[in-house]
Design a protein around this motif. Sequence first.
Motif: not given
Length: 471
Positions: A166-179, A294-298
């Motif tokens: 879960l932690a690697p998956a979260l970082l991978t998703v957030l890396e999409q827009r450098r979140l 964060w909210r804008r990128g999410r």
Amino acid sequence: MRSRVSASTPPPTTLLTTLDRLWLTEAVRLREEHAGPLEDDEANRRARAQGGELAELIEYRALWLARRDGLINALQHWRQGARLAGFALALLALFTGAGLAWAALGDGQRPVNVFWALGSLLGLNLLTLLGWLLGFFLAGDSGGALGRLWLWLSEKLARDARAVQLAPALLTVLEQRRLGRWLLGLGVHGLWLLAMGSALLTLLALLATRRYGFVWETTILGEGAFVGLTQVLGTLPSLLGFGMPDIDQIRASGTLANDFESARQSWAGWLVGVVLVYGLLPRLLLTLFCLWRWRRGRAALRLDLQLPAYRLLRERLQPPSERLGISDAAPQRLHVPGSGTQLNGGDGAVIVAIELDQSQPWPPKLPGSVADASVLDDREQRRRLLDQLTRFPPQRLAIACDPRRSPDRGTLALIGELSRCAASTRVWLMQAPAGQALDSQRLQDWHQALDGLGLDHASSAPLSWLENGHD
């Protein structure tokens, strides 16, 4: 009769946010990448029946697998661990801030060296802020040591082996827009905001309840350096209404004999203003900025369909024949192979048998409203029927089994998959043909296996239940 939730309905994901859905989808992808493809025939079939764009099909498939394999529960455990970790770090920040204020002012028995006090209150905060800025602009660090500590604590406190991806998956998703940098930056600055708020409140409490004198001391610098530095640092706080000692008070504070009441009050106001302006306000502004980014990128997060794993799923979730488009409208009634009886999707009743031999007569005499799905003997028949029932789930489904056979894993898996296609399911353990007897131990195995699946079972044909919905 046992109440059972049908899995023909979508996974219970109504409470999941868009980020949660993308997060779980990525976790399933990473799991398959490390451990190999999952058993996903049913998930793919249900996703195809759901329809929609490729991203929606991939997400539905992943959420179905996540529910089946316990990843949704693991996500909840991870969130609980993250909240506990955040609470622990928040307490640490509050105590750290209070400790800085106590260390800066002391017990009031001695005069306070104003610049030592200022260094104690702002030094660590400014050093960590400088480190964050350098990491942000030069190294691309996502959140510094505090952010990595929070992720590590979240995983440890989750105490769920299924949460490992879960932690690697979260970082991978957030890396999409450098979140990642904005989320972890929000945590880092939020913690320091708590620390500086705690320090400021403790500072005010100490100044309000104890009598402090303020001095400055030097061996190699002249008093002009302290006068200039004091005035420079006090300029911005003075614009907000905080007091600042005048030149005479600053010069007089260079002697330990100074004990003027007005000087003490001026230095106290100056110290509080400097801590507020240079310690708390920068962290507050950075926290709000990170929250905005964060909210804008999410809101702009999307599934990355260019990943190789998702390109491979395209052929399984959107076969070429389906992507050409629909040439005919969906039939009003579902044709079930076997006797030719048709079922009105979602309102009818179906009976099906699994691997009966010639000694078991089939079909039984059925009411006109019950459709016979025949006897399932091979994989193709099972696939075809499951596809039809997935698209048009019946209200009631009866599954006939020969209890002379052992309840092997394949049969039980098929029964479970069929039962998830109907709102309500019963299993008919057929009587042995005349002249033959049932093995009591094998029959007991059937009962235990079906009880484990949460399915009702009986030795008599549930024809009245199929027709009317009750016995």
